[in-house]
Design a protein around this motif. Structure first.
Motif, PDB file in Angstrom:
ATOM      1  N   LEU A  72      -5.256   9.337  -4.498  1.00 22.53           N
ATOM      2  CA  LEU A  72      -5.830   9.893  -3.288  1.00 22.53           C
ATOM      3  C   LEU A  72      -7.044  10.747  -3.651  1.00 22.53           C
ATOM      4  CD1 LEU A  72      -5.528  10.389  -0.198  1.00 22.53           C
ATOM      5  CD2 LEU A  72      -4.231  12.437  -0.800  1.00 22.53           C
TER       6      LEU A  72
ATOM      7  N   VAL B 237       1.575   5.019   1.588  1.00 25.37           N
ATOM      8  CA  VAL B 237       1.284   5.978   2.647  1.00 25.37           C
ATOM      9  C   VAL B 237       1.972   7.292   2.280  1.00 25.37           C
ATOM     10  CG1 VAL B 237       0.941   4.295   4.488  1.00 25.37           C
ATOM     11  CG2 VAL B 237       3.232   5.191   4.059  1.00 25.37           C
TER      12      VAL B 237
ATOM     13  N   HIS C 290      -3.297  14.049   9.967  1.00 21.42           N
ATOM     14  CA  HIS C 290      -2.543  12.963  10.585  1.00 21.42           C
ATOM     15  C   HIS C 290      -1.186  13.457  11.099  1.00 21.42           C
ATOM     16  CE1 HIS C 290      -1.133   8.869  11.299  1.00 21.42           C
ATOM     17  NE2 HIS C 290      -0.025   9.199  10.671  1.00 21.42           N
TER      18      HIS C 290
ATOM     19  N   ASP D 147     -10.179  13.044   0.722  1.00 19.75           N
ATOM     20  CA  ASP D 147      -9.336  12.425   1.749  1.00 19.75           C
ATOM     21  C   ASP D 147      -8.024  13.167   1.975  1.00 19.75           C
ATOM     22  OD1 ASP D 147     -11.314  10.544   1.854  1.00 19.75           O
ATOM     23  OD2 ASP D 147     -10.152   8.958   0.875  1.00 19.75           O
TER      24      ASP D 147
ATOM     25  N   ARG E 149       0.867  -1.177   0.000  1.00 23.10           N
ATOM     26  CA  ARG E 149       0.000   0.000   0.000  1.00 23.10           C
ATOM     27  C   ARG E 149       0.898   1.218   0.000  1.00 23.10           C
ATOM     28  NH1 ARG E 149      -0.734   1.695   5.648  1.00 23.10           N
ATOM     29  NH2 ARG E 149       0.508   0.294   6.917  1.00 23.10           N
TER      30      ARG E 149
ATOM     31  N   ALA F  35      -7.291  14.660   5.471  1.00 24.72           N
ATOM     32  CA  ALA F  35      -6.985  13.687   6.522  1.00 24.72           C
ATOM     33  C   ALA F  35      -5.489  13.388   6.601  1.00 24.72           C
ATOM     34  CB  ALA F  35      -7.775  12.406   6.295  1.00 24.72           C
ATOM     35  N   VAL F  36      -4.821  13.405   5.475  1.00 22.54           N
ATOM     36  CA  VAL F  36      -3.371  13.177   5.464  1.00 22.54           C
ATOM     37  C   VAL F  36      -2.664  14.299   6.221  1.00 22.54           C
ATOM     38  CG1 VAL F  36      -1.325  12.994   4.001  1.00 22.54           C
ATOM     39  CG2 VAL F  36      -3.436  11.832   3.334  1.00 22.54           C
TER      40      VAL F  36
ATOM     41  N   ASP G  44       1.051   4.583  10.057  1.00 18.96           N
ATOM     42  CA  ASP G  44      -0.341   4.737  10.489  1.00 18.96           C
ATOM     43  C   ASP G  44      -1.100   5.786   9.676  1.00 18.96           C
ATOM     44  OD1 ASP G  44      -0.154   2.794  12.406  1.00 18.96           O
ATOM     45  OD2 ASP G  44       0.256   4.194  14.047  1.00 18.96           O
ATOM     46  N   CYS G  45      -0.439   6.418   8.734  1.00 14.95           N
ATOM     47  CA  CYS G  45      -1.065   7.463   7.910  1.00 14.95           C
ATOM     48  C   CYS G  45      -2.147   6.856   7.010  1.00 14.95           C
ATOM     49  CB  CYS G  45       0.004   8.125   7.047  1.00 14.95           C
ATOM     50  SG  CYS G  45      -0.632   9.447   6.010  1.00 14.95           S
ATOM     51  N   PRO G  46      -3.187   7.631   6.662  1.00 14.21           N
ATOM     52  CA  PRO G  46      -4.156   7.132   5.688  1.00 14.21           C
ATOM     53  C   PRO G  46      -3.432   6.636   4.427  1.00 14.21           C
ATOM     54  CG  PRO G  46      -4.911   9.204   6.613  1.00 14.21           C
ATOM     55  CD  PRO G  46      -3.506   8.983   7.122  1.00 14.21           C
ATOM     56  N   ALA G  47      -3.857   5.508   3.909  1.00 23.02           N
ATOM     57  CA  ALA G  47      -3.160   4.861   2.794  1.00 23.02           C
ATOM     58  C   ALA G  47      -4.071   4.706   1.583  1.00 23.02           C
ATOM     59  CB  ALA G  47      -2.656   3.488   3.243  1.00 23.02           C
ATOM     60  N   ILE G  48      -3.424   4.476   0.445  1.00 24.00           N
ATOM     61  CA  ILE G  48      -4.140   4.152  -0.793  1.00 24.00           C
ATOM     62  C   ILE G  48      -3.495   2.900  -1.374  1.00 24.00           C
ATOM     63  CG2 ILE G  48      -4.856   6.526  -1.294  1.00 24.00           C
ATOM     64  CD1 ILE G  48      -2.526   6.714  -3.299  1.00 24.00           C
TER      65      ILE G  48
END
Length: 118
Positions: free
Chosen positions: A89, A54, A100, A93, A52, A96-97, A79-83
């Motif tokens: 992205l 991040v 974080h 969203d 994934r 949110a990055v 732990d960051c929002p992932a794609i």
């Protein structure tokens, strides 16, 4: 200051945290759309069969031979929002990055994205 002209050479470099711990492999650079300066990178993390991407900010990053050292610890980055590795992205969203990492987020006046992939 990181030179934007050099960012194409960073792809596949190892990304490490301040302690020298390997986070993953640099996949792409995202620039701030208002300044066209490198702002974030996507880092490929995970198991070989379940990769994934991040995001990690590039403020304070140091580029060396074969690596990019970022200012954020490995655990925070992972732990960051992932794609997914083939995903983009979503604009919804993006904020949110930034949240974080405790960074201010500001979209363009007409709602444009703050990040653009290079």
């Amino acid at each position: 200051m990181i030179e934007a002209a050099d960012i194409r050479e960073w792809r596949t470099h190892q990304v490490i945290d301040p302690g020298g711990h390997k986070i993953g492999v640099l996949e792409a650079i995202y620039v701030d759309t208002s300044t066209d300066e490198p702002a974030m990178a996507t880092v490929q993390v995970g198991l070989p069969t379940r990769h994934r991407l991040v995001f990690v900010p590039l403020d304070g990053a140091i580029v060396g031979p074969g690596y990019v050292k970022v200012s954020y610890d490995k655990s925070l980055v992972k732990d960051c929002p992932a794609i997914g590795t083939d995903d983009v992205l979503p604009a919804t969203d993006e904020e949110a990055v930034f949240q974080h990492y405790g960074l201010a987020y500001q979209s363009g006046t007409a709602g444009e994205r703050q990040l653009a992939r290079r």
